[in-house]
Design an enzyme around this catalytic site. Structure first.
Site, PDB file in Angstrom:
ATOM      1  N   GLN A  80       0.830  -1.203   0.000  1.00  0.00           N
ATOM      2  CA  GLN A  80       0.000   0.000   0.000  1.00  0.00           C
ATOM      3  C   GLN A  80       0.870   1.260   0.000  1.00  0.00           C
ATOM      4  O   GLN A  80       0.362   2.365  -0.118  1.00  0.00           O
ATOM      5  CB  GLN A  80      -0.911   0.021   1.236  1.00  0.00           C
ATOM      6  CG  GLN A  80      -1.966  -1.065   1.208  1.00  0.00           C
ATOM      7  CD  GLN A  80      -2.861  -1.077   2.435  1.00  0.00           C
ATOM      8  OE1 GLN A  80      -3.123  -2.132   2.996  1.00  0.00           O
ATOM      9  NE2 GLN A  80      -3.351   0.085   2.868  1.00  0.00           N
ATOM     10  N   ARG A 103      -9.139  -0.434   8.139  1.00  0.00           N
ATOM     11  CA  ARG A 103      -9.966   0.779   8.098  1.00  0.00           C
ATOM     12  C   ARG A 103     -10.048   1.454   9.469  1.00  0.00           C
ATOM     13  O   ARG A 103     -11.116   1.850   9.907  1.00  0.00           O
ATOM     14  CB  ARG A 103     -11.369   0.451   7.608  1.00  0.00           C
ATOM     15  CG  ARG A 103     -11.501   0.388   6.086  1.00  0.00           C
ATOM     16  CD  ARG A 103     -12.948   0.140   5.665  1.00  0.00           C
ATOM     17  NE  ARG A 103     -13.246   0.644   4.335  1.00  0.00           N
ATOM     18  CZ  ARG A 103     -13.749  -0.114   3.361  1.00  0.00           C
ATOM     19  NH1 ARG A 103     -13.978  -1.387   3.535  1.00  0.00           N
ATOM     20  NH2 ARG A 103     -14.040   0.421   2.193  1.00  0.00           N
ATOM     21  N   CYS A 104      -8.912   1.563  10.146  1.00  0.00           N
ATOM     22  CA  CYS A 104      -8.976   2.127  11.506  1.00  0.00           C
ATOM     23  C   CYS A 104      -8.572   3.582  11.554  1.00  0.00           C
ATOM     24  O   CYS A 104      -8.779   4.233  12.578  1.00  0.00           O
ATOM     25  CB  CYS A 104      -8.122   1.298  12.470  1.00  0.00           C
ATOM     26  SG  CYS A 104      -6.361   1.664  12.431  1.00  0.00           S
ATOM     27  N   GLU A 142     -12.672   4.903   5.227  1.00  0.00           N
ATOM     28  CA  GLU A 142     -12.708   4.157   6.482  1.00  0.00           C
ATOM     29  C   GLU A 142     -13.889   4.514   7.377  1.00  0.00           C
ATOM     30  O   GLU A 142     -14.181   3.801   8.343  1.00  0.00           O
ATOM     31  CB  GLU A 142     -11.375   4.370   7.222  1.00  0.00           C
ATOM     32  CG  GLU A 142     -10.234   3.795   6.404  1.00  0.00           C
ATOM     33  CD  GLU A 142      -8.852   4.136   6.939  1.00  0.00           C
ATOM     34  OE1 GLU A 142      -7.960   3.293   6.833  1.00  0.00           O
ATOM     35  OE2 GLU A 142      -8.657   5.247   7.455  1.00  0.00           O
TER      36      GLU A 142
END
Lengths: 787, 165
Positions: A217, A364-365, A738
């Site tokens: 990523q 997705r935090c 997110e």
């Protein structure tokens, strides 16, 4: 939008064509001449000393080319690697394994089956030690010491952190008319992208260049870290992140497998592929959450929140390898005052090492915002129930008001913009809230088989890391970049420093540029993921692509436009100061004479073939964007559930999500992001959990035991939106990817708690599997025996 | 090296004779021997369905079968969709549906999903939403939340019913 794929248009995705025809190019699709395959030998024990590693039987297997252990890597100083949090993680272990499935040796063979054969024949002699897999147990005085490799480390204590004003908060709590407390575990999860992690290392001795195709990523940061660790200069390393089958934060850290594949190709001078299996992915790569949080709220009798306090016990696993900005050891957890105007707050956190895989920030935090939002949104529900107040009303009463923005929170965040009540009102209307409140009461009164619960979450996110003065990854400031090159025939190539893993950047970044330059979206190609060709960026995670690289794309476009203006003047035979840009038509025209107009596409040739005197030829621009602030998208989610009193099963009756991410680039893509994130929120709340037994065995470590929601568990979502632009962002856009996973778990838990609140239930731990829910029903005296 | 066996597979209408070890999984034969890399691997327990292909018209998870077991079979993978008559030389309505309804994001589950959708529509041209959800319940998607996948398959069902073939 100008009707040709600009801002706000539901442009169909450019990337779809290759994926729907099976022509995507993911890591495991890569085939190179002479390519070898790597299989990692992993520890069956959570905690054990390695007495001996015997490679001989493995090396006898036909087709096994090499067996690497830490000793082989030591020669290249690659047996250990730094983590993003200043810890050191073993690449291959030769002294002591610290979690089950940890990497011990690597077998390189001509094909993956043979590599597996070889791996089974590597004999490792272990002296098994007592493991500790629970953070609280790890901090006990008599707990086995996990990190005896760190000088001066005498226990399993990893770090302490605090935020806010301890004294002032204590004072408010001492004097507050109402206080509530709740203990809640945000359980260990795993992002589990459908494609696991993998890499193809390919060292070319002729060019003395290392190319690594990997599921990354953040390819540029990975190149820098590879250079720092290996000593190979950065210009002789090329990282390529090809199509990535989902990331969700799992593909931000560097894993031992990547290093081994690269090192093996360097040593063997042949390409080496490493692709992990699902169980390896869940058991050894970056987990998410694992925060055990005590939450406290102080309030007045009529529900005005006066202060928040929290104390967290965090499990960081065997290494502190949390993927987050270096100055934020608890990520952005101190956004935990949420959407509310609360003057006083204090939080403490202690992190422990355990005999489990490292991780923490993923899935997705947004750097621990999931935990922060869960804490505050659960606590508001607890307070509402304590006071007998409607959970919508108590939120409304405490919201930061639109005119208070930019709003400085008591823990130092500077919220950019918001209109929380508007989003809540919209969600309440979409959810038919009053009807369900009545229906809920009716079911209680009629002793119905299924209870109804309504849960709300009105969250504020913080995304777009971030300002270079405070945010860096391993020292590199968290800017991002875009480079735009307009070609002579009027189309353009755009390269960005972020890396999509399905979020649609190839489409949406083209839309930003199309809007800014008045071009047709089909005339723009977006590239990413190749460190040889793309501008340096920090990658995609923390919903930062739109806030940071999206801004860079707009700014770079405007630079192109600035230069194009001179060319336009030349082409239109007018003075440059008389040329104006018309966003509506996407053209330059002579002031006062709109018919004397010209588009970027038309003037591109002029930049190469008829440049104005004094201008450099060509038409391109680059921008590295250092964001002045984060963006703070928000939303209100409302979940209505039915809880079966006989079985504890929870069904979703209604699921409403209203999001506000400022100006919207592509509503279709945003909706897809919301759907996917909500599904992950349901997975989180209802079924996902990485579990361990007392011996440190991972018992929730594959898809038989780590359950992902299927099409049968996920309801249809009703999405809505409001638009409150970010004032500091060039196109007023905020991140959003997110938000749904940050916002939805507390709404879901609040709904299930709400169904049982009349029985005195104040909290249910996730995942709320039917047995967990049934026990709560039983505890509340609400369970029904099967007829 | 282990012994190999010669098998014949008809894949997307073309007959291939390949040498495989008896232990080689069908999914690896498809990806590595035939270079049809649209079929993916997402798990090691038969749960995810990213490797779904059609075998003699039936959807199977190709990671749960040895290539030798498929000897003599007629296989179809996502790469064969464009060659079907209903694709009219372009995209198959299912592929079109996934793009039109935004039924994919990272694209990794997509080939398996499309094959599961094809198996459903071959059997039931007018499926209800419940039918679709059940038909794809062996296919995990981590990106879309399924809703748009359901719409994509509905789109294809409508196209196939009303479209000209």
């Amino acid at each position: 939008g100008h009707g040709r794929g600009g801002m706000g248009e539901e442009v169909k995705r450019k990337e779809d064509q290759r994926f729907i025809t099976g022509r995507g190019n993911y890591v495991d699709d890569i085939k190179k001449s002479g390519m070898l395959h790597c299989e990692l030998v992993r520890s069956p024990h959570a905690h054990a000393r390695i007495e001996d590693i015997d490679k001989s039987r493995a090396l006898e297997v036909d087709g096994v080319v090499a067996v690497l252990t830490a000793d082989d890597l030591l020669e290249y100083d690659l047996a250990t690697m730094p983590t993003l949090m200043d810890d050191t993680q073993d690449v291959l272990v030769n002294d002591k394994v610290k979690f089950q499935s940890q990497e011990v040796a690597a077998v390189i063979a001509t094909d993956r089956y043979t590599a597996k054969d070889g791996a089974q024949k590597v004999d490792v002699d272990y002296d098994v030690l007592d493991p500790v897999v629970d953070a609280a147990d790890a901090l006990e005085d008599d707990a086995p010491l996990i990190r005896d490799d760190i000088e001066g480390q005498e226990d399993n204590h990893c770090l302490d952190w605090e935020t806010g004003d301890e004294e002032a908060t204590a004072e408010v709590f001492d004097e507050a008319p109402v206080t509530v407390t709740e203990q809640m575990l945000y359980q260990r999860l795993h992002p589990a992208p459908i494609e696991t992690c993998g890499a193809v290392g390919d060292y070319d001795p002729g060019k003395d260049k290392l190319t690594v195709h990997m599921t990354s990523q953040a390819p540029h940061i990975h190149r820098t870290l590879f250079a720092q660790v290996s000593g190979i200069p950065e210009h002789k390393i090329r990282i390529v992140s090809p199509d990535v089958g989902g990331g969700f934060g799992n593909k931000v850290p560097i894993y031992p497998g990547y290093v081994v594949a690269a090192a093996a190709s360097y040593v063997l001078e042949q390409p080496v592929k490493w692709v992990e299996e699902r169980s390896e992915n869940i058991q050894s790569t970056g987990f998410a959450r694992d925060y055990d949080m005590q939450g406290e709220l102080a309030a007045t009798e009529d529900g005005e929140i006066l202060a928040v306090r929290t104390d967290v016990l965090a499990d960081h696993g065997a290494y502190n390898a949390v993927a987050q900005p270096s100055k934020f050891p608890a990520g952005f957890f101190n956004i935990f005052t949420g959407s509310y105007d609360i003057d006083t707050a204090y939080g403490t956190l202690t992190a422990a090492y355990t005999n489990t895989a490292p991780g923490g920030v993923a899935y997705r935090c947004s750097f621990r915002v999931t935990e922060a939002v869960y804490l505050i949104e659960r606590m508001v529900k607890v307070l509402a129930d304590e006071l007998g107040m409607d959970p919508a009303e108590i939120r409304r009463k405490n919201f930061i008001q639109p005119e208070q923005f930019p709003y400085e929170s008591p823990t130092g965040w500077n919220y950019d913009s918001g209109d929380y009540e508007k989003a809540l009102d919209k969600a309440l209307e979409m959810a038919d809230y009053d009807h369900y409140r009545e229906e809920q009461q009716r079911r209680i009164e009629t002793d119905a088989d299924k209870l109804l619960g309504i849960g709300i979450s009105s969250f504020t996110e913080v995304v777009g890391a971030g300002p270079g003065k405070s945010c860096d990854i391993a020292g590199v400031e968290m800017f991002d970049s875009a480079e735009i090159r307009v070609h002579p025939t009027g189309n353009a190539t755009v390269r960005v420093g972020v890396q999509t893993q399905g979020q649609g950047h190839e489409t949406t970044f083209a839309q930003i540029v199309a809007e800014e330059l008045g071009m047709d979206v089909d005339d723009i190609t977006v590239e990413h993921g190749d460190t040889d060709t793309d501008p340096y960026g920090l990658g995609t995670y923390g919903s930062r692509s739109t806030p940071v690289a999206g801004a860079a794309a707009a700014v770079a476009s405007r630079k192109v436009r600035e230069k194009a203006k001179a060319i336009a003047a030349n082409e239109l035979e007018a003075a440059e100061e008389d040329i104006t840009w018309d966003r509506e038509s996407g053209e330059f025209h002579v002031a006062g004479a709109p018919d004397r107009s010209i588009s970027i596409t038309e003037i591109a040739a002029g930049a190469y073939m008829n440049k104005p005197a004094g201008e450099d030829p060509g038409l391109e621009a680059v921008n590295y964007y250092d964001p002045p602030e984060m963006t703070y998208p928000f939303g209100s989610y409302i979940v209505v559930v039915e809880v079966d009193r006989e079985t504890g099963e929870v069904e979703f009756e209604k699921f409403v999500a209203v999001d506000d991410c400022g100006n919207r680039i592509n509503p279709m893509i945003i909706e897809g992001q919301i759907h996917g994130g909500l599904a992950q929120g349901i997975g989180t709340a209802m079924m996902e959990h990485v579990t361990f037994d007392d011996n440190g065995n991972v018992t929730g470590g594959d898809f038989m035991n780590y359950l992902l929601p299927t099409s049968m568990e996920i309801p249809n979502f009703e999405t809505g939106h409001t638009v409150t632009p970010s004032p500091h962002h060039p196109i007023g856009a905020k991140g959003v990817g997110e938000s749904p996973t940050v916002g939805s778990p507390p709404a879901i838990v609040n709904a299930v708690v709400d169904a049982m609140a009349h029985g005195g239930i104040s909290h249910i731990e996730m995942p709320m599997t039917p047995d967990v829910v049934w026990e709560k029903l039983d505890e509340a005296g609400l369970a029904a025996d099967p007829a | 090296m282990t012994d190999t066996r010669e098998i014949t597979l008809t894949v997307n209408g073309t007959e291939h004779t390949i040498e495989v070890e008896p232990r080689q999984l069908l999914v690896h034969a498809i990806r590595e021997e035939l270079d049809l890399t649209g079929t993916h691997i997402g798990c090691d327990t038969g749960n995810c369905g990213a490797c779904t292909v059609l075998r003699d018209g039936e959807p199977i998870k190709s990671c749960l079968m040895f290539a030798t077991q498929a000897d003599g079979s007629d296989l179809m993978t996502v790469e064969g969709m464009e060659d079907l008559p209903e694709a009219g030389g372009e995209l198959h309505p299912l592929q079109e549906g996934f793009r039109e309804e935004h039924g994919l994001q990272c694209g990794y589950c997509t080939p398996g999903m499309i094959m599961a959708g094809k198996a459903l529509l071959d059997e039931n041209p007018n499926p209800s939403e419940a039918d679709i959800r059940e038909a794809i319940s062996g296919n995990l998607c981590r990106c879309t939340g399924y809703q748009n996948i359901v719409r994509s398959i509905e789109y294809a069902a409508e196209e196939l019913e009303h479209g000209e073939i």
